[in-house]
Design a protein around this motif. Structure first.
Motif, PDB file in Angstrom:
ATOM      1  N   TRP A 211      25.159  40.606  42.120  1.00 43.15           N
ATOM      2  CA  TRP A 211      23.747  41.945  43.372  1.00 43.15           C
ATOM      3  C   TRP A 211      23.784  42.494  42.298  1.00 43.15           C
ATOM      4  N   VAL A 212      25.202  43.043  41.248  1.00 42.67           N
ATOM      5  CA  VAL A 212      24.712  44.763  40.144  1.00 42.67           C
ATOM      6  C   VAL A 212      24.766  44.157  38.333  1.00 42.67           C
ATOM      7  N   GLY A 213      24.163  42.825  38.812  1.00 39.62           N
ATOM      8  CA  GLY A 213      23.678  42.477  37.112  1.00 39.62           C
ATOM      9  C   GLY A 213      24.204  41.650  36.408  1.00 39.62           C
ATOM     10  N   HIS A 214      26.059  40.923  37.261  1.00 45.43           N
ATOM     11  CA  HIS A 214      26.761  40.499  36.348  1.00 45.43           C
ATOM     12  C   HIS A 214      27.548  39.278  37.081  1.00 45.43           C
ATOM     13  N   PRO A 215      26.482  37.793  37.560  1.00 47.73           N
ATOM     14  CA  PRO A 215      27.132  37.126  38.414  1.00 47.73           C
ATOM     15  C   PRO A 215      28.201  36.384  37.373  1.00 47.73           C
ATOM     16  N   ILE A 216      28.923  36.165  38.268  1.00 48.23           N
ATOM     17  CA  ILE A 216      30.165  34.910  38.035  1.00 48.23           C
ATOM     18  C   ILE A 216      29.681  33.478  37.087  1.00 48.23           C
ATOM     19  N   GLU A 217      29.522  33.475  35.757  1.00 45.09           N
ATOM     20  CA  GLU A 217      29.321  32.306  34.844  1.00 45.09           C
ATOM     21  C   GLU A 217      29.683  31.173  35.735  1.00 45.09           C
ATOM     22  N   GLY A 218      28.691  30.296  35.802  1.00 39.82           N
ATOM     23  CA  GLY A 218      29.390  28.919  36.507  1.00 39.82           C
ATOM     24  C   GLY A 218      29.015  28.840  37.863  1.00 39.82           C
ATOM     25  N   ASP A 219      27.964  29.705  38.870  1.00 41.66           N
ATOM     26  CA  ASP A 219      28.926  30.088  40.383  1.00 41.66           C
ATOM     27  C   ASP A 219      27.361  29.394  41.196  1.00 41.66           C
ATOM     28  N   PRO A 220      27.530  28.685  41.790  1.00 41.24           N
ATOM     29  CA  PRO A 220      26.741  27.937  42.062  1.00 41.24           C
ATOM     30  C   PRO A 220      26.047  28.045  43.401  1.00 41.24           C
ATOM     31  N   LEU A 221      26.452  29.836  43.555  1.00 36.79           N
ATOM     32  CA  LEU A 221      26.033  30.740  44.642  1.00 36.79           C
ATOM     33  C   LEU A 221      24.744  30.804  43.628  1.00 36.79           C
ATOM     34  N   PHE A 222      24.815  31.351  42.531  1.00 33.68           N
ATOM     35  CA  PHE A 222      24.020  32.387  41.297  1.00 33.68           C
ATOM     36  C   PHE A 222      23.007  31.672  40.510  1.00 33.68           C
ATOM     37  N   GLU A 223      24.213  29.514  40.581  1.00 33.47           N
ATOM     38  CA  GLU A 223      22.997  29.143  38.703  1.00 33.47           C
ATOM     39  C   GLU A 223      23.344  27.710  39.334  1.00 33.47           C
TER      40      GLU A 223
END
Length: 284
Positions: A211-223
């Motif tokens: 939510w601050v613009g830096h999603p963790i790579e490979g996270d199925p919640l946001f990818e």
């Protein structure tokens, strides 16, 4: 040799008469898995009863602490509930602009389909720096995450991402949540951060970073349909051993090669070296 025996032997990082600490592999749940096996069930089926003092997500690797006897379990869980346990995670993002030191203070709530989210609109998230004062977090990007990192320069320290109390959703149950960050390494495409979740809510680090613009790579919640593992690793855990005079114990799970697989050889070596000698800053 059972699956549990293999995991126990290959992933044990500490054991004494009271506790067992494992470096949990990605893709295995700690407990309560409905349609698959989990560590507690594996152990029970192999004749060993373990009592988890906490949980980490199935997609997360790293330190998990179990009590070997029920009489030690209560004290350990109370330490987690009272937030006297120090937890440090490693997260790898495919972004730039994470400050050298920062705090994310954003309340969580549960939205549709039981998804954890920030209990406010993205447009209401603001950034505050010690030298620059408040700044607008900016609009959401195409993935729906705030582009707050485009605000004051990443060396302005410390940063704080927060939301005014008046902008927090009044119609849902909210959970105050704080995560401290320290940037360990930044390459041409990736950034490695150490994250300390003070409040330890479900999916807290994953949601906060996204939510601050830096999603963790490979996270199925946001990818959608990620092709890699989720690059979140429970690195260190510090707790008090009540059965051993109350001394402070620290257990650490060194990230395995799969944690660095998104990086080329040189970047992986430099990122790995950044872990050496790292001590949590005062904000941790």
């Amino acid at each position: 040799m059972t699956e549990w025996t293999t995991i126990r032997e290959e992933h044990k990082i500490f054991e004494d008469e009271a506790v067992l600490a494992l470096d949990k592999p990605v893709g295995v749940a700690v407990m309560g898995e409905r349609h698959d096996t989990d560590l507690v069930s594996m152990a029970r089926d192999a004749g060993e009863e373990l009592f988890p003092a906490h949980r980490i997500d199935k997609v997360t690797s790293g330190v998990v602490l179990f009590a070997k006897q029920l009489r030690h379990h209560g004290d350990l869980t109370r330490q987690f509930n009272r937030r006297t346990v120090d937890k440090t995670y490693l997260a790898l993002t495919r972004t730039h602009g994470i400050p050298a030191a920062a705090t994310i203070d954003l309340p969580l709530s549960v939205g549709r389909k039981n998804r954890v989210r920030i209990a406010a609109n993205r447009a209401d998230i603001v950034t505050v720096t010690a030298d620059a004062g408040p700044a607008d977090a900016g609009p959401a990007d195409a993935a729906g995450a705030s582009t707050a990192a485009a605000a004051p320069g990443p060396e302005a320290a410390p940063w704080l991402w927060t939301v005014p109390a008046a902008k927090t959703f009044p119609h849902v149950r909210t959970y105050p949540s704080v995560t401290h960050l320290a940037r360990l390494w930044e390459g041409t495409e990736h950034t490695l951060v150490a994250a300390h979740p003070v409040s330890g809510r479900r999916h807290q680090i994953r949601v906060h970073l996204a939510w601050v613009g830096h999603p963790i790579e490979g996270d199925p919640l946001f990818e959608r349909a990620p092709t890699t593992r989720t690059f979140l690793h429970a690195w260190r855990l510090a707790f008090d051993a009540g059965w051993d005079g109350g001394r402070r114990m620290v257990v650490e799970a060194v990230p395995g090669p799969d944690f660095w697989r998104s990086l080329d050889g040189e970047d992986a070596a430099v990122a790995t070296a950044s872990l050496t000698g790292f001590n949590a800053p005062a904000t941790f």
